[in-house]
Design an enzyme around this catalytic site. Sequence first.
Site, PDB file in Angstrom:
ATOM      1  N   HIS A  61       0.832  -1.206   0.000  1.00 57.83           N
ATOM      2  CA  HIS A  61       0.000   0.000   0.000  1.00 57.83           C
ATOM      3  C   HIS A  61       0.867   1.256   0.000  1.00 57.83           C
ATOM      4  O   HIS A  61       1.980   1.261   0.541  1.00 57.83           O
ATOM      5  CB  HIS A  61      -1.012  -0.003   1.163  1.00 57.83           C
ATOM      6  CG  HIS A  61      -0.434   0.238   2.525  1.00 57.83           C
ATOM      7  ND1 HIS A  61      -0.480  -0.693   3.524  1.00 57.83           N
ATOM      8  CD2 HIS A  61       0.172   1.321   3.071  1.00 57.83           C
ATOM      9  CE1 HIS A  61       0.073  -0.209   4.625  1.00 57.83           C
ATOM     10  NE2 HIS A  61       0.480   1.010   4.367  1.00 57.83           N
ATOM     11  N   GLU A  68      -5.040   0.477  -0.042  1.00 55.01           N
ATOM     12  CA  GLU A  68      -4.811  -0.938   0.203  1.00 55.01           C
ATOM     13  C   GLU A  68      -5.004  -1.761  -1.076  1.00 55.01           C
ATOM     14  O   GLU A  68      -5.698  -1.340  -2.006  1.00 55.01           O
ATOM     15  CB  GLU A  68      -5.792  -1.444   1.277  1.00 55.01           C
ATOM     16  CG  GLU A  68      -5.636  -0.791   2.642  1.00 55.01           C
ATOM     17  CD  GLU A  68      -4.534  -1.410   3.481  1.00 55.01           C
ATOM     18  OE1 GLU A  68      -3.516  -1.845   2.919  1.00 55.01           O
ATOM     19  OE2 GLU A  68      -4.704  -1.449   4.713  1.00 55.01           O
TER      20      GLU A  68
END
Length: 243
Positions: free
Chosen positions: A139, A144
Amino acid sequence: MLNIIKVSNDQQFNEVGAGIIAGLLQSNPRAILGLATGSTPVGVYSHLIELYKQGLVSFAKAQSFNLDEYIGLAADHPESYRRFMNEKLFNHVDIDLMNTHVPDGTAADPEKAAQEYTRMLEDAGQVDLQLLGIGHNGHIGFNEPADELQANTHVVELKKDTRAANARFFNSIDEVPTHAMTMGIASILKSRQILLMARGASKADILARALTGPLTTQCPATLLQTHPNVVVLVDEAAGGRLS
């Protein structure tokens, strides 16, 4: 284009990182800085403070936009990113706090606050230098791994491994917020230059994947390969798998 800088110790890491930021401010006092939190840039910020005290750099005309903030933490919470930035940099240099921007983690309507942050970024103009770290899952910011990635500032649910990695800053993982607000991938990639910083052997595998592996939203950092001006600052351990 990737420009990889390997250093042999923490002092060199901090000096090189701070030197890149200071050099920008010396050539462009009104620079817009995209800033990051976490353990990696702390020494860089500390060295910038020393350069400021020596009269070698000024933040007086600069603006800053931070990548992200936890949802639910007040600005004065010990682990909020606003407090981090104040304590690690802003309170010790001549930047105008009105020109420092961190997403509002306590906004009544986080989605609306995220849209407002995107608008502020666009109104300010192009970020001149965006600092980034890299998570163990690839990330950047709090973008994410996912099937699809958001372009602009948005609210994200943090992965369990991200919360576990950040638990060291809290009393327990139960205290780590479950959501955050983060700049989106498009906002990051619009920056004129990106400075990606990584330390330690635990980052070697994911860094190699990010910089040399196939582009995939399951490792958001791979999208940095599409940017024309990325400086990668690593110590020998983190850069162990990079040529």
